[in-house]
Motif scaffolding. Structure first.
Motif, PDB file in Angstrom:
ATOM      1  N   ILE A   4       0.736  -1.280   0.038  1.00 23.90           N
ATOM      2  CA  ILE A   4      -0.036   0.125   0.005  1.00 23.90           C
ATOM      3  C   ILE A   4       0.877   1.273  -0.234  1.00 23.90           C
ATOM      4  O   ILE A   4       0.734   2.263  -0.657  1.00 23.90           O
ATOM      5  CB  ILE A   4      -0.826   0.091   1.114  1.00 23.90           C
ATOM      6  CG1 ILE A   4      -1.999  -1.097   0.984  1.00 23.90           C
ATOM      7  CG2 ILE A   4      -1.833   1.373   1.356  1.00 23.90           C
ATOM      8  CD1 ILE A   4      -3.006  -1.334   2.211  1.00 23.90           C
ATOM      9  N   LEU A   5       1.833   1.325   0.977  1.00 23.01           N
ATOM     10  CA  LEU A   5       2.727   2.577   1.014  1.00 23.01           C
ATOM     11  C   LEU A   5       3.558   2.726  -0.412  1.00 23.01           C
ATOM     12  O   LEU A   5       3.789   3.837  -0.772  1.00 23.01           O
ATOM     13  CB  LEU A   5       3.854   2.297   1.933  1.00 23.01           C
ATOM     14  CG  LEU A   5       3.087   2.519   3.566  1.00 23.01           C
ATOM     15  CD1 LEU A   5       4.179   1.950   4.466  1.00 23.01           C
ATOM     16  CD2 LEU A   5       2.454   3.651   3.731  1.00 23.01           C
ATOM     17  N   LEU A   6       4.024   1.518  -1.004  1.00 20.93           N
ATOM     18  CA  LEU A   6       4.740   1.783  -2.137  1.00 20.93           C
ATOM     19  C   LEU A   6       3.703   2.260  -3.265  1.00 20.93           C
ATOM     20  O   LEU A   6       4.312   3.152  -4.252  1.00 20.93           O
ATOM     21  CB  LEU A   6       5.180   0.469  -2.682  1.00 20.93           C
ATOM     22  CG  LEU A   6       6.511  -0.027  -1.936  1.00 20.93           C
ATOM     23  CD1 LEU A   6       7.259  -1.541  -2.198  1.00 20.93           C
ATOM     24  CD2 LEU A   6       7.710   0.643  -2.019  1.00 20.93           C
ATOM     25  N   ALA A   7       2.518   1.707  -3.378  1.00 23.38           N
ATOM     26  CA  ALA A   7       1.719   2.102  -4.312  1.00 23.38           C
ATOM     27  C   ALA A   7       1.198   3.873  -4.257  1.00 23.38           C
ATOM     28  O   ALA A   7       1.333   4.498  -5.205  1.00 23.38           O
ATOM     29  CB  ALA A   7       0.075   1.352  -4.287  1.00 23.38           C
ATOM     30  N   MET A   8       1.100   3.953  -3.059  1.00 26.18           N
ATOM     31  CA  MET A   8       0.794   5.458  -2.664  1.00 26.18           C
ATOM     32  C   MET A   8       2.199   6.434  -3.021  1.00 26.18           C
ATOM     33  O   MET A   8       1.886   7.416  -3.833  1.00 26.18           O
ATOM     34  CB  MET A   8       0.365   5.638  -1.145  1.00 26.18           C
ATOM     35  CG  MET A   8      -0.738   4.877  -0.875  1.00 26.18           C
ATOM     36  SD  MET A   8      -0.740   4.902   1.027  1.00 26.18           S
ATOM     37  CE  MET A   8      -1.036   6.894   1.411  1.00 26.18           C
ATOM     38  N   ALA A   9       3.091   5.910  -2.746  1.00 23.89           N
ATOM     39  CA  ALA A   9       4.543   6.569  -3.236  1.00 23.89           C
ATOM     40  C   ALA A   9       4.632   6.797  -4.790  1.00 23.89           C
ATOM     41  O   ALA A   9       5.234   7.909  -5.185  1.00 23.89           O
ATOM     42  CB  ALA A   9       5.647   5.916  -2.553  1.00 23.89           C
ATOM     43  N   ALA A  10       4.503   5.737  -5.583  1.00 27.12           N
ATOM     44  CA  ALA A  10       4.448   5.834  -6.827  1.00 27.12           C
ATOM     45  C   ALA A  10       3.593   6.585  -7.433  1.00 27.12           C
ATOM     46  O   ALA A  10       3.936   7.356  -8.419  1.00 27.12           O
ATOM     47  CB  ALA A  10       4.488   4.339  -7.495  1.00 27.12           C
ATOM     48  N   TRP A  11       2.364   6.588  -7.156  1.00 27.17           N
ATOM     49  CA  TRP A  11       1.494   7.377  -7.548  1.00 27.17           C
ATOM     50  C   TRP A  11       1.808   9.003  -7.390  1.00 27.17           C
ATOM     51  O   TRP A  11       1.629   9.788  -8.377  1.00 27.17           O
ATOM     52  CB  TRP A  11      -0.067   7.280  -6.925  1.00 27.17           C
ATOM     53  CG  TRP A  11      -1.190   8.256  -7.152  1.00 27.17           C
ATOM     54  CD1 TRP A  11      -1.613   9.251  -6.571  1.00 27.17           C
ATOM     55  CD2 TRP A  11      -1.645   8.164  -8.361  1.00 27.17           C
ATOM     56  NE1 TRP A  11      -2.486  10.029  -7.391  1.00 27.17           N
ATOM     57  CE2 TRP A  11      -2.630   9.180  -8.508  1.00 27.17           C
ATOM     58  CE3 TRP A  11      -1.843   7.148  -9.700  1.00 27.17           C
ATOM     59  CZ2 TRP A  11      -3.611   9.585  -9.526  1.00 27.17           C
ATOM     60  CZ3 TRP A  11      -2.848   7.654 -10.683  1.00 27.17           C
ATOM     61  CH2 TRP A  11      -3.488   8.741 -10.456  1.00 27.17           C
TER      62      TRP A  11
END
Length: 307
Positions: A13-20
């Motif tokens: 979840i954190l990686l997806a948020m950061a990538a976005w």
């Protein structure tokens, strides 16, 4: 096992948020932030739905119905407590403090801590220092398989009880949150262990099942269905007087175990705590103080009646 799952989920979840954020920030910082916060928004909404369902279901329950201010306050407290438990203590800190079994008995009774559904021993981290400071040996179990039958947890609890009893020379107290109380009852049934436990303290345990159990696909989740086959069979198999070993805390703002009085057990001692949510109950200062007092309370100890 559950710690690994929770770490992977949180990191994804954190990686997806950061990538976005990295991708969208040059185009529209506002849109980037709003979309990145979608997982948190979903969490808040799901939690709110639980409290709405709880409050609606409790309208016909025997427990005093919570005021709207209590429901909102419990929701807000549970939001933060659950984040701390499921995003930090359980995935990353569950092994940070070991069980404490002193080489020499302290003269104090020991405690076996039994967590609930989708949890691990990390739930109990705030309790460990207080128990050790008071001289109470303790073992905090991990119930596995995570989504297996509650009956499979009996031997895990048996092993912990034997360790604490050997370290203290006294029958331990079982301190159980949520499903952990049902696991304790399954242990009592499997091992006929009434004479080897001093007291069983349950916090928000669905002794009669819970309304939300109908939605679970896990074996242990289905076993906790409201008035379901498993909880009914468990109660029928229990001898008269076993419930007298129990003290059951329940709340009119429990967002997981409702209707509220399903967390009560016929024949047990009951303690209502108003305006406290499900996970929050395990850390409520009043509940913690009362449980620690119960651990130190002098009662006749069945373990040594025949000695």
């Amino acid at each position: 096992m559950i710690a690994r799952w929770q770490r992977i989920l949180l990191l994804c979840i954190l990686l997806a948020m950061a990538a976005w954020l990295v991708w969208q920030w040059p185009h529209s910082p506002l849109r980037a932030v709003l979309v990145a916060l979608v997982p948190l928004s979903i969490y808040l909404v799901v939690m709110a739905v639980e409290f709405v369902l709880m409050h609606f279901t409790n309208r016909t329950d025997a427990a005093p119905r919570a005021r709207l201010s209590q429901v909102v306050g419990a929701w807000w407290a549970e939001v933060w407590v659950a984040l701390l438990v499921f995003c930090w203590r359980q995935p990353f800190r569950h092994q940070s403090v070991p069980d404490w079994l002193p080489a020499q008995p302290t003269g104090k009774r020991g405690v076996v801590l039994v967590h609930g559904f989708m949890c691990n021993r990390g739930l109990w981290l705030p309790w460990f220092a207080q128990l050790q400071a008071r001289g109470h040996a303790y073992v905090a179990v991990n119930l596995e398989p995570v989504m297996g039958s509650i009956d499979e947890y009996a031997d895990i609890i048996e092993d912990a009880v034997r360790k604490v009893t050997a370290a203290t020379g006294q029958a331990p107290v079982l301190l159980c949150h949520s499903m952990g109380g049902l696991a304790a009852r399954a242990w009592l049934r499997a091992h006929q262990a009434d004479g080897r436990v001093h007291r069983v303290l349950t916090l928000g345990t669905p002794h009669g099942g819970t309304w939300l159990g109908r939605f679970s696909r896990a074996v242990n989740g289905r076993q906790m269905s409201l008035a379901g086959d498993w909880v009914v069979a468990l109660q029928r198999a229990e001898p008269a007087g076993r419930a007298a070993l129990f003290t059951c805390w329940y709340s009119n703002c429990d967002n997981i175990v409702f209707p509220a009085t399903t967390a009560a057990l016929a024949g047990a001692e009951h303690r209502l705590v108003e305006g406290v949510a499900h996970v929050q109950m395990a850390f409520d200062p009043g509940v913690m103080a009362a449980c620690l007092e119960e651990v130190e309370l002098v009662r006749s100890d069945p373990l040594f009646k025949s000695n």
